[in-house]
Design a protein around this motif. Structure first.
Motif, PDB file in Angstrom:
ATOM      1  N   GLU A   1       0.801  -1.216   0.000  1.00 26.10           N
ATOM      2  CA  GLU A   1       0.000   0.000   0.000  1.00 26.10           C
ATOM      3  C   GLU A   1       0.837   1.271   0.000  1.00 26.10           C
ATOM      4  O   GLU A   1       0.357   2.332  -0.368  1.00 26.10           O
ATOM      5  CB  GLU A   1      -0.948   0.004   1.205  1.00 26.10           C
ATOM      6  CG  GLU A   1      -2.166  -0.872   1.034  1.00 26.10           C
ATOM      7  CD  GLU A   1      -1.923  -2.324   1.436  1.00 26.10           C
ATOM      8  OE1 GLU A   1      -0.766  -2.662   1.774  1.00 26.10           O
ATOM      9  OE2 GLU A   1      -2.879  -3.108   1.409  1.00 26.10           O
ATOM     10  N   ILE A   2       2.107   1.138   0.434  1.00 22.71           N
ATOM     11  CA  ILE A   2       2.983   2.307   0.379  1.00 22.71           C
ATOM     12  C   ILE A   2       2.957   2.896  -1.025  1.00 22.71           C
ATOM     13  O   ILE A   2       2.906   4.110  -1.208  1.00 22.71           O
ATOM     14  CB  ILE A   2       4.435   1.903   0.733  1.00 22.71           C
ATOM     15  CG1 ILE A   2       4.504   1.381   2.175  1.00 22.71           C
ATOM     16  CG2 ILE A   2       5.374   3.056   0.493  1.00 22.71           C
ATOM     17  CD1 ILE A   2       4.706   2.423   3.228  1.00 22.71           C
TER      18      ILE A   2
ATOM     19  N   TYR B   1       0.591   2.554  -3.295  1.00 18.61           N
ATOM     20  CA  TYR B   1      -0.720   3.154  -3.579  1.00 18.61           C
ATOM     21  C   TYR B   1      -0.832   4.535  -2.946  1.00 18.61           C
ATOM     22  O   TYR B   1      -1.450   5.451  -3.469  1.00 18.61           O
ATOM     23  CB  TYR B   1      -1.846   2.277  -3.030  1.00 18.61           C
ATOM     24  CG  TYR B   1      -1.965   0.922  -3.682  1.00 18.61           C
ATOM     25  CD1 TYR B   1      -2.059   0.822  -5.079  1.00 18.61           C
ATOM     26  CD2 TYR B   1      -2.007  -0.242  -2.924  1.00 18.61           C
ATOM     27  CE1 TYR B   1      -2.173  -0.425  -5.672  1.00 18.61           C
ATOM     28  CE2 TYR B   1      -2.123  -1.484  -3.512  1.00 18.61           C
ATOM     29  CZ  TYR B   1      -2.207  -1.569  -4.892  1.00 18.61           C
ATOM     30  OH  TYR B   1      -2.334  -2.787  -5.487  1.00 18.61           O
ATOM     31  N   LEU B   2      -0.228   4.639  -1.769  1.00 15.38           N
ATOM     32  CA  LEU B   2      -0.312   5.865  -0.982  1.00 15.38           C
ATOM     33  C   LEU B   2       0.443   7.015  -1.642  1.00 15.38           C
ATOM     34  O   LEU B   2       0.047   8.173  -1.566  1.00 15.38           O
ATOM     35  CB  LEU B   2       0.259   5.567   0.418  1.00 15.38           C
ATOM     36  CG  LEU B   2       0.210   6.630   1.506  1.00 15.38           C
ATOM     37  CD1 LEU B   2      -1.215   7.033   1.779  1.00 15.38           C
ATOM     38  CD2 LEU B   2       0.854   6.079   2.782  1.00 15.38           C
TER      39      LEU B   2
ATOM     40  N   TYR C   1      -0.978  10.195  -3.731  1.00 14.16           N
ATOM     41  CA  TYR C   1      -1.780  11.158  -2.975  1.00 14.16           C
ATOM     42  C   TYR C   1      -0.911  12.006  -2.059  1.00 14.16           C
ATOM     43  O   TYR C   1      -1.069  13.222  -1.968  1.00 14.16           O
ATOM     44  CB  TYR C   1      -2.846  10.412  -2.168  1.00 14.16           C
ATOM     45  CG  TYR C   1      -3.754   9.589  -3.047  1.00 14.16           C
ATOM     46  CD1 TYR C   1      -4.643  10.220  -3.911  1.00 14.16           C
ATOM     47  CD2 TYR C   1      -3.708   8.201  -3.051  1.00 14.16           C
ATOM     48  CE1 TYR C   1      -5.469   9.491  -4.734  1.00 14.16           C
ATOM     49  CE2 TYR C   1      -4.534   7.454  -3.870  1.00 14.16           C
ATOM     50  CZ  TYR C   1      -5.413   8.098  -4.706  1.00 14.16           C
ATOM     51  OH  TYR C   1      -6.228   7.381  -5.532  1.00 14.16           O
TER      52      TYR C   1
END
Lengths: 369, 317, 512
Positions: free
Chosen positions: B281-282, B284-285, B288
């Motif tokens: 998820e890093i 994906y983060l 943003y």
């Protein structure tokens, strides 16, 4: 008598009719879509209603689905009245759940206290996440809509990372469960509603609904919030600290969002799932606030409508073999019309007949703006 | 070295959809209309591509099927774009809410249609004919650059070409001048004889149609079918790319590529043993958080169109 | 002019209604070829609405527009442009990040193949600029050029489109005196070249200087059309306001007491870092009205905002009764005894969507008796509003109607009541009569003088020289962020003040 009169005046306002007609059109278009798709709309709506009120369990679960919508509706409405748009409730919900989950899982506290601490921490997590939006707005001048979107997705992935790193239940896609001492279920009500997941969040939500109306209309902080919402310049001139008010507004708004996540963790699911997207409840809150015209009673009614529709949609696929998505379509259509009242005016030429009445209603009704 | 070539290749694969969607968002926003509906337009495009390609396959169109699906995407998406245009331009609805409605309606209606068409199934049948990477003769045989730049999906080349075309239109043609004027200062454009709301209306339609190509790209390159999570957040990343790229076509293109890198790195890094402990998820983060960081450091000289989000009413007193 | 005039534009019975008011009521008007016609009227008389209809921005509810003897339907600005009408708006219609050339060609670009051809357009603009003496730089970005040049770009925009009928909406409002002189010369030149010009204004001096005829509008109706050469400014003023104008204010001589306010070496920068106040020093005694005269934009807003705490200062000191109050919060400043009637009552003075009650306590809502323990005391608040309505004769249907729904004069009365009833030691009145009718103006002036007579220090900031000369006891002239002169009403006149305001002439002394 005066009460009754002011109640009647509410129905003279154009916006009430906009809401009612939007709801009607939404359901109608939903029926048409079903008809065209070869389904039976009457049967579908029937099974939906059955699902909503058919038995104690379903009634309880319907109430449970309404509660978060009241809170997200309030969250959006607080910001709206303060002249801002909080589309970051999604993220604030997630942060609230993280806070509640942390306290619920890691801390060892006696039963009632544990729940209280978890609720407070969840609310504060949501509030601070909301205040981050306000801070970026006041100190860096970044539009809150942009920040909210970035923070929604950030919150989602942060929750994934946090769960994976500290609380992952092996072999599943969710966190470990909270301890029983942090649960906010109300056992006798659950029994009463045949196992529907009723929790203390219900009481808190109703108190917040009343508190919202009081805060907004009767306190000096509500006065400041509305002043900033109507005119930042006039508020600044009046000696109101605009930035402080914006921070406070977003903190309260975020807290409402945080409580949604908190209650879902402590009262309903007991764990946090790794989901591909956020819940969507925050966006539904926009619909609730919009349709409820940012008033406490309106938010209650709108949340009840949407909550019941959405919970009832599960019955449609079961009873009439209609995909439940049709209800999401209905909800979107309702917001669509409610957001563009000009369209309904053109469709129904409401303007001429209601404009006169609205003026006459204004003199008596001091609450609505 | 070879890994970097694959990384660049992977970047383009991931970025293609973002480029389309970002360009669509850019056109709309430069005309002064906030486009939060990118996610919905992508969902619609992904859905249409999945369904139409499937039926084209059934009709024995073979290799032409994905192209038919790809081109059908903007046509069907016109419906949703019309909704956004009518609400936000014609009836001056709140543009943010209008965009959110597009997202909600696109998601719910497409899933409804999938269930309707495929007998209650939650996804379209797996497609047999999707885009395959096209190796450009001679160039693709070159070392390094051959892999990195010349054996990509055909839609990637289309996306790159579109970015250049939109740049040209925006800064080198009368249409572009008017479009920018309408987004910066609609009152000026109006008095100069530009039909402000008509141009905004068309910009919303064009933006939605172009963004839908991004959704179609996801279905026809990476997924091979349309499900409820085919599009989850790409529309918002594309919006981030528009902002990150400071509302400039080349900037948005660059930002989309940059966000593509993050995704490609995630795929490549799986190979490395030590990286397995980093939650996915890093990556994906990253888009943003980076966008926020950029905003924090550049916000004082904001470059967003001045009239973004403000409905234009000529008769307003 | 000969008796036989070519009528290039004629309006027949134009009517425009907005919710609640008739902005234009059956207006007839004729514009002759090559003349300058002034359209005179008070704020809100309906001049701008009328011209916006001529230019296709608003649609008339009734009536016809004729161009060169033909009835036309003016549905969009592009139609107006096509018919040879150009308008320079009060608020410039320029795209700030575009170049001068881009702004001018917008909407009628020339092409070279598919691409826009800015080069040849820039050349043509240069030629036109030379021919009409407009002195425009085609490649400059509009953001970076002076207000005067922006206005000339606006003129160029309509000339470039080949307009023969030129409409100017309050063109001198934002200009310095020199720029005004330049503009008037340009207008005369254009008329001499055969262009027909309508200039909307409420400044009599300018009309006398350049207009051939003057049409007077009052409350949406045409009152009269006069040949300027045969008319006196007094006659024009009388027609404009509808009664014999004696704006002279009755007042006793001031009896200044001790020094109440002392401002020393005040420096203020605006948000973009420009120096707006550069070492302003002055003081005001109890029982006197000090007027600040100057052209808009010379630092008046910044001075007011600095004095009220609404804006941070760079350096200097502001003392009220010896107490330093620079950089205190607006609330603290207000609590120390500073009242403020703001320049823009819609932006600052009122929350328009609040009720009359709520606006009455805008500065006292947080204290006993208006709120206790954070809870608003509604009956006390309503009583306060009723008291204001009673003693200031505020015409409103009640205390619970929105401030938005009241007339400008009554809105201003709410503000004045609130600020005066708070019993300040020092009262700032910025443009307190802007947009008010004559009756309301004299009410406001009387209130200010009454405050002075009650021993308050009053600062009057106004762009209207008449108001300064009539009401103030002492006059300071502000120019480019500095006080450039000091005088008294009896020792000066409009001409001398005008020169000082342009930075051309010093006063008797620089400090009082």
């Amino acid at each position: 008598m005066a009460k009754l009169k002011s109640l009647m005046n509410v129905f003279r306002q154009e916006s009430i009719w906009i809401s009612i007609i939007s709801i009607f059109l939404g359901l109608l278009i939903g029926a048409i879509v079903m008809l065209v798709g070869g389904y039976e709309p009457v049967l579908a709506y029937q099974s939906m209603i059955e699902k909503i009120v058919g038995n104690p369990y379903d009634i309880g679960e319907t109430i449970r689905s309404i509660m978060p919508l009241i809170l997200t509706g309030l969250a959006v409405a607080v910001a709206f009245r303060g002249g801002m748009f909080n589309i970051g409730v999604e993220g604030q919900i997630v942060m609230g759940s993280i806070g509640a989950l942390f306290v619920g899982y890691f801390l060892d506290l006696p039963p009632v206290l544990h729940a209280i601490v978890a609720i407070v921490v969840g609310a504060i997590f949501g509030g601070l996440w909301g205040m981050l939006v306000a801070w970026l707005k006041t100190s860096r001048g970044i539009n809150e809509v942009v920040t909210c979107i970035m923070l929604n997705w950030s919150a989602l992935y942060i929750s994934h990372i946090v769960v994976r790193m500290f609380m992952m239940e092996e072999g599943t896609a969710r966190s470990k469960l909270i301890q029983d001492s942090a649960s906010i279920e109300i056992p006798f009500l659950i029994q009463w509603f045949d196992g529907a997941r009723i929790h203390w969040g219900f009481i808190i939500t109703m108190l917040l609904l009343v508190g919202y109306s009081f805060y907004m209309n009767k306190t000096k902080w509500g006065y400041e919030l509305r002043a900033v919402g109507s005119s930042k310049h006039a508020a600044h001139y009046a000696g109101i600290s605009v930035n402080k008010t914006i921070h406070r507004t977003f903190f309260i708004s975020g807290m409402m969002g945080g409580l949604v996540g908190t209650f879902e963790i402590l009262g309903v699911f007991k764990y946090l799932a790794i989901a591909p997207t956020t819940s969507g409840l925050g966006f539904d809150g926009i619909a609730v606030a919009l349709l409820g015209m940012n008033t406490a009673i309106g938010i209650l009614l709108a949340a009840a409508l949407f909550g019941a529709l959405m919970y009832g949609s599960q019955g449609m696929s079961f009873g009439a073999d209609v995909p439940g998505e049709v209800i999401r379509m209905v909800v979107s259509i309702i917001i669509f019309f409610a957001a563009a009242p000009g369209m309904l005016r053109v469709l129904f030429q409401l303007r001429r007949s209601t404009r006169r009445k609205e003026v006459s209603a204004r003199g008596n009704d001091s609450v609505s703006h | 070295m070879e890994m970097i070539a694959f990384l660049i290749n992977g970047t383009f694969v991931f970025a293609t959809a973002l480029i389309f969607a970002a360009l669509g968002g850019l056109i709309t926003e430069r005309a002064g209309v906030i486009n939060l509906g990118l996610e919905g337009f992508m969902v619609s495009g992904a859905f249409t591509a999945g369904v139409v390609t499937y039926y084209a396959e059934q009709a024995n169109m073979g290799g032409a099927s994905p192209w038919i699906g790809f081109l059908a995407a903007p046509i069907f998406t016109l419906l949703f774009a019309l909704l956004h245009a009518i609400a936000s331009v014609r009836f001056k609805a709140n543009q943010v809410i209008s965009g959110i409605v597009v997202n909600m309606l696109a998601a719910s209606s497409t899933f409804f249609f999938v269930k309707l068409l495929f007998d209650g199934a939650a996804e379209t049948p797996l497609l047999h004919n999707v885009f395959s990477k096209a190796s450009i003769p001679v160039l693709s045989d070159l070392p390094f650059v051959g892999v990195a730049f010349f054996s990509l999906y055909p839609v990637t080349y289309i996306a790159i070409a579109l970015a250049i075309i939109i740049y040209f239109i925006m800064y080198r043609t009368p249409l572009g001048l008017r479009l920018r004027a309408v987004g910066e200062h609609p009152g000026s454009a109006d008095t100069a004889g530009v039909r402000v709301n008509r141009l905004r209306f068309l910009a919303v339609l064009a933006g939605g149609m172009i963004a839908s190509l991004g959704g179609a790209t996801v279905t026809l390159t990476m997924n091979s079918s349309f499900t409820f999570h085919t599009i989850s957040g790409q529309g918002f990343i594309a919006l981030a790319a528009v902002i990150f790229g400071r509302w400039h076509p080349i900037g948005a293109f660059g930002a989309a590529l940059f966000f593509g890198v993050a995704q490609a790195v995630k795929d490549q890094i799986q190979v490395v043993e030590a990286a397995k402990h980093i939650p996915n998820e890093i990556f994906y983060l990253l888009p943003y958080v980076l966008t926020l960081v950029v905003l924090i450091f550049t916000s004082k000289k904001s470059s967003s169109p001045a009239a973004l989000g403000v409905p234009y009413e000529p008769g307003k007193r | 002019m000969t008796a036989q005039h070519d009528i290039v534009l004629e309006l027949k019975g134009l009517t425009k209604r907005f919710p609640g008011i008739v902005a234009n009521d059956s207006i007839d008007l004729q514009l002759r070829k090559g003349e300058i016609l002034a359209l005179l009227g008070e704020n809100g008389a309906g001049k701008s609405t009328l011209m916006n209809m001529v230019f296709g921005l608003y649609q008339p509810d009734e009536g016809e527009i004729w161009i060169n003897g033909q009835p036309v339907s003016m549905d969009t600005p592009s139609k107006a442009i096509e018919l040879g009408i150009g308008m320079v708006h009060q608020h410039f219609k320029l795209v700030p990040p575009f170049t001068v050339t881009e702004n001018i060609v917008l909407g009628m670009e020339t092409k070279k193949g598919l691409a826009i051809d800015l080069k040849s357009s820039a050349q043509r603009i240069q030629e036109l600029s030379d021919r009409y003496n407009l002195n425009i730089k085609p490649h400059a970005v509009v953001d970076t050029i002076s207000v005067g040049m922006q206005q000339r770009v606006e003129i160029m925009k309509i000339l470039y489109r080949g307009a023969d009928i030129l409409i100017f909406d309050e063109p001198t409002a934002v200009l310095t005196p020199q720029e005004i002189t330049e503009l008037l010369a340009i207008l005369k030149g254009l008329a001499a070249e055969g262009k027909s010009i309508i200039i909307i204004t409420h400044k009599l001096k300018e009309i006398m200087e350049i207009a051939d005829r003057c049409t007077v509008i009052r409350r949406g109706k045409v009152i009269d059309t006069l040949e300027v050469a045969a008319a006196s400014p007094e006659a024009l003023a009388e027609r404009m306001v509808g009664r014999n104008v004696s704006l002279h204010v009755d007042k006793e001589a001031a009896q200044p007491g001790e020094r109440l306010l002392e401002v020393k070496d005040l420096h203020v920068k605006d948000s973009s870092g420009q120096n707006m106040l550069r070492g302003v020093s002055f003081d005001i005694r109890a029982g006197e009205i000090v007027g600040i005269a100057g052209v808009d934009g010379n630092g008046q807003s910044e001075l007011i905002e600095a004095l009220t705490g609404m804006m941070k200062i760079e350096s200097g000191s502001i003392r009220l009764e010896g107490k330093e109050m620079a950089n205190l919060s607006p609330r603290t400043v207000s609590e120390l005894g500073v009242g403020h009637i703001p320049q823009d009552r819609h932006k600052h003075g009122l929350v328009l969507d609040f009720t009359v009650s709520e606006n009455s306590v805008l500065k006292s809502y947080y204290n006993n008796p208006m709120s206790k323990l954070g809870i608003l005391q509604e009956s006390n608040i309503r009583k306060e509003a009723e008291r204001f309505i009673e003693s200031y004769d505020i015409r409103t249907p009640g205390t619970e109607v929105l401030a938005r729904s009241l007339s400008g004069g009554n809105q201003q009365k709410i503000i004045i009541a609130r600020e005066i009833e708070a019993n300040p030691k020092f009262l700032i009145a910025a443009q307190p009569t802007r947009g008010l009718d004559v009756g309301a103006i004299s009410f406001v002036h009387k209130q200010l003088i009454a405050e002075r007579d009650a021993g308050k220090a009053v600062l009057l900031v106004s762009f209207e020289l008449d108001e300064i000369l009539d009401v103030a006891d002492r006059i300071l002239v502000i120019f480019n962020g500095q006080i450039v002169g000091e005088t008294t009403p009896s020792a000066t006149n409009e001409q001398k003040l005008g020169l000082m305001m342009a930075g051309k002439l010093g006063g008797e002394s620089s400090n009082g």
